[in-house]
Design a protein around this motif. Structure first.
Motif, PDB file in Angstrom:
ATOM      1  N   ASN A 126       0.838  -1.208   0.000  1.00 18.80           N
ATOM      2  CA  ASN A 126       0.000   0.000   0.000  1.00 18.80           C
ATOM      3  C   ASN A 126       0.873   1.259   0.000  1.00 18.80           C
ATOM      4  OD1 ASN A 126       0.470   1.014   2.692  1.00 18.80           O
ATOM      5  ND2 ASN A 126      -0.921  -0.527   3.485  1.00 18.80           N
TER       6      ASN A 126
ATOM      7  N   THR B  34      -0.282   0.075  -4.268  1.00 19.51           N
ATOM      8  CA  THR B  34      -1.740   0.136  -4.292  1.00 19.51           C
ATOM      9  C   THR B  34      -2.212   1.463  -3.703  1.00 19.51           C
ATOM     10  OG1 THR B  34      -1.900  -1.014  -2.165  1.00 19.51           O
ATOM     11  CG2 THR B  34      -1.964  -2.368  -4.142  1.00 19.51           C
ATOM     12  N   ARG B  35      -3.235   2.038  -4.352  1.00 17.97           N
ATOM     13  CA  ARG B  35      -3.769   3.328  -3.934  1.00 17.97           C
ATOM     14  C   ARG B  35      -5.286   3.265  -3.959  1.00 17.97           C
ATOM     15  NH1 ARG B  35      -1.642   7.345  -8.019  1.00 17.97           N
ATOM     16  NH2 ARG B  35      -2.268   8.876  -6.495  1.00 17.97           N
ATOM     17  N   LYS B  36      -5.901   4.296  -3.409  1.00 19.25           N
ATOM     18  CA  LYS B  36      -7.362   4.363  -3.396  1.00 19.25           C
ATOM     19  C   LYS B  36      -7.906   4.380  -4.818  1.00 19.25           C
ATOM     20  CE  LYS B  36      -7.703   6.871   0.952  1.00 19.25           C
ATOM     21  NZ  LYS B  36      -8.103   8.119   1.593  1.00 19.25           N
ATOM     22  N   ASP B  37      -9.097   3.870  -4.980  1.00 15.13           N
ATOM     23  CA  ASP B  37      -9.780   3.851  -6.267  1.00 15.13           C
ATOM     24  C   ASP B  37      -8.987   3.114  -7.350  1.00 15.13           C
ATOM     25  OD1 ASP B  37     -11.879   5.363  -5.155  1.00 15.13           O
ATOM     26  OD2 ASP B  37     -10.815   7.235  -5.608  1.00 15.13           O
ATOM     27  N   GLU B  38      -8.144   2.183  -6.920  1.00 16.53           N
ATOM     28  CA  GLU B  38      -7.329   1.359  -7.825  1.00 16.53           C
ATOM     29  C   GLU B  38      -6.504   2.193  -8.804  1.00 16.53           C
ATOM     30  OE1 GLU B  38      -9.011  -2.155  -9.452  1.00 16.53           O
ATOM     31  OE2 GLU B  38     -10.327  -2.450  -7.732  1.00 16.53           O
ATOM     32  N   ARG B  39      -6.014   3.312  -8.341  1.00 11.58           N
ATOM     33  CA  ARG B  39      -5.114   4.151  -9.141  1.00 11.58           C
ATOM     34  C   ARG B  39      -3.677   3.734  -8.825  1.00 11.58           C
ATOM     35  NH1 ARG B  39      -6.611   9.153 -11.182  1.00 11.58           N
ATOM     36  NH2 ARG B  39      -4.720  10.012 -10.276  1.00 11.58           N
ATOM     37  N   ASN B  40      -3.383   2.484  -9.095  1.00 15.61           N
ATOM     38  CA  ASN B  40      -2.112   1.874  -8.723  1.00 15.61           C
ATOM     39  C   ASN B  40      -0.993   2.261  -9.682  1.00 15.61           C
ATOM     40  OD1 ASN B  40      -3.680   0.616  -6.794  1.00 15.61           O
ATOM     41  ND2 ASN B  40      -3.937  -1.234  -7.992  1.00 15.61           N
TER      42      ASN B  40
END
Length: 84
Positions: free
Chosen positions: A5, A30-36
């Motif tokens: 994360n 990994t980031r919020k809203d799958e903006r990886n």
């Protein structure tokens, strides 16, 4: 391939960069809203770009070969060049 994360990567960025380089490993951040995003070594990145360019070139060759087999070609006489 590791998925970590964002907060953990932010707190240990140097270590994850070293892992990407030293162990030739991709780090998925990994980031919020799958903006990886992905961290990878420059060497691996350059190899990926090279592979993409090679794949595009091979696709062009395949297309040309298929066109040749289908008779969609033009023939030309060779041009003779003087050595003068």
């Amino acid at each position: 391939m590791k998925a970590i994360n964002f907060s953990k990567v932010r707190n240990n960025l140097k270590n994850y960069c070293d892992t990407a380089i030293d162990e030739n490993e991709e780090i998925i951040v990994t980031r919020k809203d799958e903006r990886n995003v992905v961290i990878l070594s420059l060497e691996k990145y350059n190899q990926l770009l090279k592979d993409i360019h090679n794949a595009k070139y091979l696709a062009k060759l395949d297309l040309a070969y298929e066109q040749m087999l289908a008779g969609k070609v033009k023939t030309h006489d060779l041009i003779e060049v003087d050595d003068d």
